[in-house]
Write a protein that holds these residues in place. Structure first.
Motif, mmCIF file in Angstrom:
data_model
loop_
_atom_site.group_PDB
_atom_site.id
_atom_site.type_symbol
_atom_site.label_atom_id
_atom_site.label_comp_id
_atom_site.label_asym_id
_atom_site.label_seq_id
_atom_site.Cartn_x
_atom_site.Cartn_y
_atom_site.Cartn_z
ATOM 1 N N ILE A 12 0.858 -1.185 0.000
ATOM 2 C CA ILE A 12 0.000 0.000 0.000
ATOM 3 C C ILE A 12 0.890 1.229 0.000
ATOM 4 O O ILE A 12 1.835 1.311 0.791
ATOM 5 N N ALA A 13 0.570 2.200 -0.873
ATOM 6 C CA ALA A 13 1.297 3.470 -0.888
ATOM 7 C C ALA A 13 0.677 4.369 0.177
ATOM 8 O O ALA A 13 -0.453 4.843 0.016
ATOM 9 N N LEU A 14 1.399 4.595 1.270
ATOM 10 C CA LEU A 14 0.890 5.381 2.392
ATOM 11 C C LEU A 14 1.769 6.593 2.646
ATOM 12 O O LEU A 14 2.950 6.601 2.311
ATOM 13 N N THR A 15 1.183 7.612 3.273
ATOM 14 C CA THR A 15 1.964 8.779 3.688
ATOM 15 C C THR A 15 2.568 8.502 5.064
ATOM 16 O O THR A 15 2.297 7.467 5.674
ATOM 17 N N GLY A 16 3.350 9.435 5.578
ATOM 18 C CA GLY A 16 4.045 9.245 6.849
ATOM 19 C C GLY A 16 3.127 9.046 8.030
ATOM 20 O O GLY A 16 3.323 8.158 8.855
ATOM 21 N N THR A 17 2.074 9.871 8.137
ATOM 22 C CA THR A 17 1.175 9.724 9.283
ATOM 23 C C THR A 17 0.255 8.522 9.117
ATOM 24 O O THR A 17 -0.195 7.946 10.107
ATOM 25 N N GLY A 76 -14.433 -1.604 2.620
ATOM 26 C CA GLY A 76 -13.429 -1.365 1.598
ATOM 27 C C GLY A 76 -13.563 -2.270 0.385
ATOM 28 O O GLY A 76 -14.113 -3.371 0.451
ATOM 29 N N PHE A 77 -13.058 -1.777 -0.727
ATOM 30 C CA PHE A 77 -12.982 -2.550 -1.961
ATOM 31 C C PHE A 77 -11.868 -1.970 -2.807
ATOM 32 O O PHE A 77 -11.355 -0.892 -2.535
ATOM 33 N N ALA A 78 -11.468 -2.708 -3.831
ATOM 34 C CA ALA A 78 -10.415 -2.249 -4.734
ATOM 35 C C ALA A 78 -10.998 -2.115 -6.132
ATOM 36 O O ALA A 78 -11.922 -2.840 -6.505
ATOM 37 N N ARG A 79 -10.447 -1.180 -6.895
ATOM 38 C CA ARG A 79 -10.921 -0.927 -8.254
ATOM 39 C C ARG A 79 -9.704 -0.723 -9.155
ATOM 40 O O ARG A 79 -8.730 -0.088 -8.753
ATOM 41 N N VAL A 80 -9.785 -1.257 -10.369
ATOM 42 C CA VAL A 80 -8.714 -1.092 -11.351
ATOM 43 C C VAL A 80 -9.079 0.094 -12.234
ATOM 44 O O VAL A 80 -10.135 0.097 -12.867
ATOM 45 N N VAL A 83 -4.283 -0.223 -9.498
ATOM 46 C CA VAL A 83 -5.305 -0.723 -8.581
ATOM 47 C C VAL A 83 -5.377 0.233 -7.401
ATOM 48 O O VAL A 83 -4.356 0.571 -6.800
ATOM 49 N N TRP A 84 -6.587 0.676 -7.077
ATOM 50 C CA TRP A 84 -6.809 1.636 -5.994
ATOM 51 C C TRP A 84 -7.677 1.003 -4.911
ATOM 52 O O TRP A 84 -8.689 0.378 -5.202
ATOM 53 N N LEU A 85 -7.274 1.197 -3.675
ATOM 54 C CA LEU A 85 -8.032 0.738 -2.521
ATOM 55 C C LEU A 85 -8.941 1.874 -2.086
ATOM 56 O O LEU A 85 -8.465 2.971 -1.778
ATOM 57 N N GLU A 86 -10.238 1.622 -2.074
ATOM 58 C CA GLU A 86 -11.205 2.671 -1.775
ATOM 59 C C GLU A 86 -12.026 2.318 -0.548
ATOM 60 O O GLU A 86 -12.227 1.150 -0.233
ATOM 61 N N ASN A 142 -8.381 7.572 -1.329
ATOM 62 C CA ASN A 142 -8.060 6.374 -2.100
ATOM 63 C C ASN A 142 -6.553 6.140 -2.052
ATOM 64 O O ASN A 142 -5.774 7.079 -2.198
ATOM 65 N N ARG A 143 -6.169 4.889 -1.859
ATOM 66 C CA ARG A 143 -4.752 4.548 -1.748
ATOM 67 C C ARG A 143 -4.362 3.574 -2.853
ATOM 68 O O ARG A 143 -5.089 2.636 -3.142
#
Length: 158
Positions: A34-39, A54-58, A63-66, A86-87
């Protein structure tokens, strides 16, 4: 030098989505970063993550986690993150292509099953799910109940 103790497998698990296995028949699973920020990563390590809706979408070859809620970091300041943003999920191109092909079918959803730490990085286990009907859910609950009763009876017997 002291030997390192083996941690149980669930020690690194930060969040779980048991409702996903209740609502969907999971046919295949993928591990994604998962691409996350620092906090966000600080909140995830503290276990402040909710996968329930949650769900994921292409989209656009990514692919984005929403709809996954990561609570704002308690010690964060004005640079704190939006809890429901969205991540991006980090997968190989061939995995993304496979997910895109499968997700186009009607009734197929990509759902997050659990979030855990692996070598210091947050990973999410996503599953390809097909929605269950209400009678399937009831049948699954009956089967679980019967298995529990059988195990209880066997335990008493031996």
């Amino acid at each position: 030098m002291a030997k390192r103790k083996n941690k149980p497998k669930s020690a690194n698990q930060l969040a779980n989505n048991p409702k996903a296995r209740h609502d969907y028949n999971i046919s295949d699973t993928f591990e994604a970063g998962i691409a996350l920020t620092g906090t966000e990563i600080k909140s995830v390590r503290a276990g402040k993550i909710n996968l329930k809706d949650g769900f994921a979408r292409v989209r656009g070859g990514e692919v984005w986690l929403e709809n996954v809620h990561i609570s704002p970091y308690k010690e964060g300041n004005q640079f704190n993150h939006d809890p429901l943003r969205n991540r991006k999920l980090l997968l190989h191109k061939r995995e993304i292509a496979k997910l895109a092909g499968i997700a186009q079918d009607k009734g197929i959803t990509i759902v997050p099953l659990k979030v855990y730490l692996k070598h210091g990085f947050a990973k999410v286990l996503i599953g390809i799910g097909q929605g269950k009907k209400n009678y399937d859910k009831r049948e699954t609950l009956k089967r679980k109940e019967q298995d529990r009763e059988m195990a209880r009876a066997m335990k008493q017997r031996y």
